[in-house]
Write an enzyme that holds these catalytic residues in place. Sequence first.
Site, short mmCIF file in Angstrom:
data_model
loop_
_atom_site.label_atom_id
_atom_site.label_comp_id
_atom_site.label_asym_id
_atom_site.label_seq_id
_atom_site.Cartn_x
_atom_site.Cartn_y
_atom_site.Cartn_z
N GLU A 97 0.87 -1.18 0.00
CA GLU A 97 0.00 0.00 0.00
C GLU A 97 0.90 1.23 0.00
OE1 GLU A 97 -2.85 0.27 3.29
OE2 GLU A 97 -2.55 2.44 3.26
N ARG A 103 0.80 10.34 0.77
CA ARG A 103 1.32 11.40 1.66
C ARG A 103 2.58 12.06 1.11
NH1 ARG A 103 1.35 7.67 6.95
NH2 ARG A 103 -0.65 6.71 6.49
N THR A 126 -4.20 6.44 2.45
CA THR A 126 -4.43 7.85 2.80
C THR A 126 -5.27 8.54 1.72
OG1 THR A 126 -2.17 7.74 3.72
CG2 THR A 126 -3.34 9.81 3.97
N LYS A 137 -10.88 -1.04 7.50
CA LYS A 137 -9.60 -0.80 8.15
C LYS A 137 -9.89 -0.34 9.58
CE LYS A 137 -5.97 2.74 7.85
NZ LYS A 137 -4.61 2.64 7.32
C1 3PG Z 1 -1.39 3.59 8.02
O1 3PG Z 1 -1.24 4.45 7.18
O2 3PG Z 1 -2.15 2.64 7.90
C2 3PG Z 1 -0.65 3.75 9.29
O3 3PG Z 1 -0.13 5.04 9.39
C3 3PG Z 1 0.44 2.78 9.45
O4 3PG Z 1 0.68 2.83 10.80
P1 3PG Z 1 2.05 2.33 11.42
O5 3PG Z 1 3.12 3.27 10.90
O6 3PG Z 1 1.83 2.46 12.91
O7 3PG Z 1 2.30 0.93 10.99
#
Ligand code: 3PG
Length: 219
Positions: A43, A47, A71, A131
């Site tokens: 994924e 960002r 995102t 999610k």
């Molecule tokens: C996401 O975008 O799903 C999370 O920011 C990932 O979170 P993590 O960096 O705590 O794994």
Amino acid sequence: MRPTTMAEIAAAAPIIPVVTIERVEEAVPLAEALRTGGLRAVEITLRSDAARAALMRIREALPEFILGVGTVTRPEEFGDIARLGADFAVSPGVTPELLAAAEATGLPFLPGAATASEIMILSLRGWRYVKFFPAEVSGGRAALKALGPVFPHMQFCPTGGITAENAADYLALDNVACVGGSWITPAEAVRAGDWAEIERRAEWADGMASSRRTGTPAC
Ligand code: 3PG
């Protein structure tokens, strides 16, 4: 052939690395390291400025790789990312506009939810895969266990605070279809171009994902 529904994607990729690509040159070596380690999906978050070019490069170089885009917060992004070759979209939350855009494009979509009310909105609209974000600070496994009997038809993909230490415990829950997170692709390893380290982490994650598929313990 790449999967075309969230159910198929979660089954093929119970562990989904979440990556923010800062330099487009990192995209293909990173995806290759994940694939060599045995994983089938990534994924890429929206960002960074490099995200869209990174998506295109991965799609061209690794046509069989399952490509998620994370995102996603604005409805117009669905059309963009579908054109760039995305297989699914992920959002930290849910809005009526995002759901309408997902329905209009037909792109598999994993909307984010952290409360019973958000899950109810998604459930009533026909969504089954969600999610659970941010997982650890929203109650983690205890919250998912409590939500299970209330929403028996819902499957969750916890992200946010998932680590090598707790991923297997999340995957052991009946209502967890997959987990996501950045621990497989730490930013410092990506910045340093340490693809061997990413491959090693992917191999380890694939071992855990395979044991989930076969029902045997990870170690
Ligand atoms: C996401 O975008 O799903 C999370 O920011 C990932 O979170 P993590 O960096 O705590 O794994």
